[in-house]
Design a protein around this motif. Structure first.
Motif, PDB file in Angstrom:
ATOM      1  N   ASN A  58       4.078  13.369  21.013  1.00  7.68           N
ATOM      2  CA  ASN A  58       4.517  12.433  19.984  1.00  7.68           C
ATOM      3  C   ASN A  58       6.024  12.233  20.027  1.00  7.68           C
ATOM      4  N   ALA A  59       6.675  12.812  21.023  1.00  6.82           N
ATOM      5  CA  ALA A  59       8.142  12.877  21.023  1.00  6.82           C
ATOM      6  C   ALA A  59       8.794  11.507  21.136  1.00  6.82           C
ATOM      7  N   ILE A  60       8.653  10.862  22.255  1.00  8.20           N
ATOM      8  CA  ILE A  60       9.184   9.514  22.423  1.00  8.20           C
ATOM      9  C   ILE A  60       8.027   8.663  22.890  1.00  8.20           C
ATOM     10  N   SER A  61       7.622   7.754  22.064  1.00  8.47           N
ATOM     11  CA  SER A  61       6.444   6.978  22.422  1.00  8.47           C
ATOM     12  C   SER A  61       6.458   5.696  21.625  1.00  8.47           C
ATOM     13  N   TYR A  62       6.186   4.576  22.294  1.00 10.82           N
ATOM     14  CA  TYR A  62       6.110   3.320  21.555  1.00 10.82           C
ATOM     15  C   TYR A  62       4.696   3.034  21.086  1.00 10.82           C
ATOM     16  N   GLY A 247      13.937   2.612  29.448  1.00  8.42           N
ATOM     17  CA  GLY A 247      13.332   3.930  29.617  1.00  8.42           C
ATOM     18  C   GLY A 247      14.381   4.986  29.399  1.00  8.42           C
ATOM     19  N   GLN A 248      13.927   6.209  29.189  1.00  9.30           N
ATOM     20  CA  GLN A 248      14.850   7.330  28.959  1.00  9.30           C
ATOM     21  C   GLN A 248      14.269   8.544  29.676  1.00  9.30           C
ATOM     22  N   TYR A 252      12.494  12.499  28.309  1.00  5.45           N
ATOM     23  CA  TYR A 252      11.085  12.595  27.913  1.00  5.45           C
ATOM     24  C   TYR A 252      10.579  14.025  27.859  1.00  5.45           C
ATOM     25  N   GLY A 276      16.343  -1.565  22.478  1.00  6.59           N
ATOM     26  CA  GLY A 276      15.143  -1.047  23.107  1.00  6.59           C
ATOM     27  C   GLY A 276      14.063  -2.120  23.133  1.00  6.59           C
ATOM     28  N   PHE A 277      13.121  -1.982  24.056  1.00  5.22           N
ATOM     29  CA  PHE A 277      12.003  -2.935  24.064  1.00  5.22           C
ATOM     30  C   PHE A 277      10.825  -2.338  24.812  1.00  5.22           C
ATOM     31  N   ILE A 278       9.695  -2.976  24.636  1.00  3.79           N
ATOM     32  CA  ILE A 278       8.504  -2.653  25.427  1.00  3.79           C
ATOM     33  C   ILE A 278       7.974  -3.997  25.930  1.00  3.79           C
TER      34      ILE A 278
END
Lengths: 338, 338
Positions: A58-62, A247-248, A252, A276-278
């Motif tokens: 759940n750390a970094i997630s879109y 991205g990072q 992650y 940021g974007f997806i």
């Protein structure tokens, strides 16, 4: 052709830090039957991508994380081997977001047909797929690079980065790539036409090296990695610079958010933007993006490289390799012949 | 009226950390003569603003720093007391970026006439001037708040912050202000109609307090302060949130860039944007902004408060008070009667 069982990769546990083999389970099932309206797809190529790390936790997630005990989902190019759906014939090539498995059943709604005569079908997983659109939307819709500007891209030899640099060259920009091996640096400058490359692992002072590579400062920074590499760009940005957070990957696998110099002052001083974007933020423009990318590919204006490992059993290692920096270009797993 | 000499405040030395009296020199000169095309202006109000700290050094600054031994420049409302310029008559009220002095000479090019019948002339230094336009452009052009969204503003009782909150209310938003005294918090909720206020100095856990104040998360954050206050917002932002960096007052007196949690991950996960700006980025829209702000002021939709100290000799202390958090509303120095 193909195996007579259906192998499938599930999320066994959520990683703390760097994922390893213990986070995955491989199961074997019988090949599923299809119902009315469905198709059965034999996987040819699986895509492994850095963003999937986010979905393991759940750390970094879109998006919704993968569920424990459920299959990994990702980009798949496959072939229809059975169809009870009038839109698809046996033999059709498709691309979709499907399970990491030998076979998938789909109702067809989210599948995209792939024409094997336009380009190799694997390109539907990179130049003419999600990574291509990611580069296209991020650079052109957010970055809006102008002729003569300087564009820096990190993760420059990855599936997205190598396209970002080439698109920026098409827009008349000076392009500087950041990568982690001399081989990657040579690839982007000698084969892809980037103006300069910086090896962040061997450079003594990254900020100084970037300053030399960007004598007119940085107008657009396309960030695939985050962390210290990105920190070092901040003092070089120009007035009204645009920083695109795509991205990072350096972050992650961290268990806690990492600390760095606060960015507010530099953004303020330079009227600069960070966004940021997806890729799905721009999905209404997918047709336009794919048409442009296809055209540039056909005209020879875009080069690409694939890093293909053969065999389903190598999928997990190929995914883990993304975090070791193994790949130049798009990392794919090939399960069967086309 | 007025003194017979011209007092003027110069930059004596660049501060390290918090500025103090030793960074300023006050000189006395004779009142200047004007040449053909020029006007002589008697200062009525001087504006002291946080951004001036940046110009005292090279640390965080969007513009040319003040030069050592040269006068401070800032917003001034004054009256024409002598004119050899056909555009200006003796008695005209003007606003301009002028020296911190009893008198200024100007060629008139950058002066704006102020109509004393529309509003008190001092408003040309806040609601109907630079702070007003700063709030207007930052919130409406960058933040683009939508009906029902949650807007958080830091430095909420300052000249810009108190307007940001009121404009956000006009747009139908839930508005939460962050300020540093209970008096400021009462002012913005009871007099200005903010929905909630958080005192960042007395709250035990700022993030928890903000979470309670923003049950639906944060769509727009208008940042005047930076540092830890702003760090605590990041975990609360919503998908496609907009963070407007207008000021970083907590950072201006630091000798080195401060460290905080890196923001890339949160921006990525939420497709969020962070953008710095300066009011002049939008100057082509000044007329529109001033027209709107005047209308809202006339209609009673915007309230304001001034914190006026009397006497040129109190200018430096009024400026230093900005960093002590002394002021509610716009800090002004009044030199002479209108």
């Amino acid at each position: 052709m193909g195996s007579s069982v259906n192998r499938k990769i599930l999320l066994a546990s959520r990683p703390k830090g760097i994922p390893d083999e213990s986070n995955f389970t491989v199961i074997k099932e019988s090949i599923p039957e299809i119902k009315e309206g469905e198709v059965l797809i034999r996987t040819i190529y699986l895509s492994v991508d850095p963003y999937m790390r986010g979905r393991m936790s759940n750390a970094i997630s879109y998006a919704k994380p993968y569920e424990l005990g459920e299959p990994f989902l990702g980009g798949v190019v496959g072939r229809v081997v059975d169809s009870k759906n009038s839109r698809f014939q046996v033999g059709d090539y498709i691309e979709g977001r499907l399970e990491w498995a030998d076979y998938n059943v789909s109702d067809g709604k989210m599948l995209r047909k792939v024409n094997p005569e336009l380009a190799p079908v694997s390109t539907a997983l990179h130049v003419l797929g999600m990574p291509g659109l990611t580069a296209y939307f991020g650079l052109l819709y957010i970055g809006e690079p102008k002729d003569g500007e300087t564009v820096v891209v990190s993760g420059a030899s990855g599936a997205v980065g190598m396209l970002v640099g080439q698109l920026a060259k098409l827009k008349g920009c000076r392009v500087v790539g950041i990568a982690g091996t001399d081989e990657k640096c040579s690839y982007i400058t000698e084969e892809l036409g980037f103006d300069a490359a910086v090896n962040y692992k061997t450079t003594e002072n990254l900020e100084t090296a970037l300053k030399t590579a960007c004598p007119d400062g940085v107008d657009v920074y396309f960030d695939n990695v985050g962390g210290e590499v990105s920190d070092s760009i901040l003092s070089l940005i120009n007035f009204q610079a645009r920083i695109i957070i795509c991205g990072q990957i350096s972050q992650y696998n961290l268990e806690n958010p990492s600390m760095g110099p606060r960015v507010g002052g530099q953004l303020l001083k330079n009227s600069a933007m960070m966004k940021g974007f997806i890729v799905s933020d721009y999905e209404e423009h997918n047709d336009e993006g794919l048409a442009k990318l296809s055209q540039w590919l056909r005209e020879g204006k875009i080069q690409y490289r694939e890093n293909v490992v053969i065999g389903f059993e190598n999928t997990i290692n190929a995914f883990l390799g993304l975090f070791r920096g193994d790949n130049i270009g798009k990392q794919l797993v090939k399960l069967t012949e086309e």
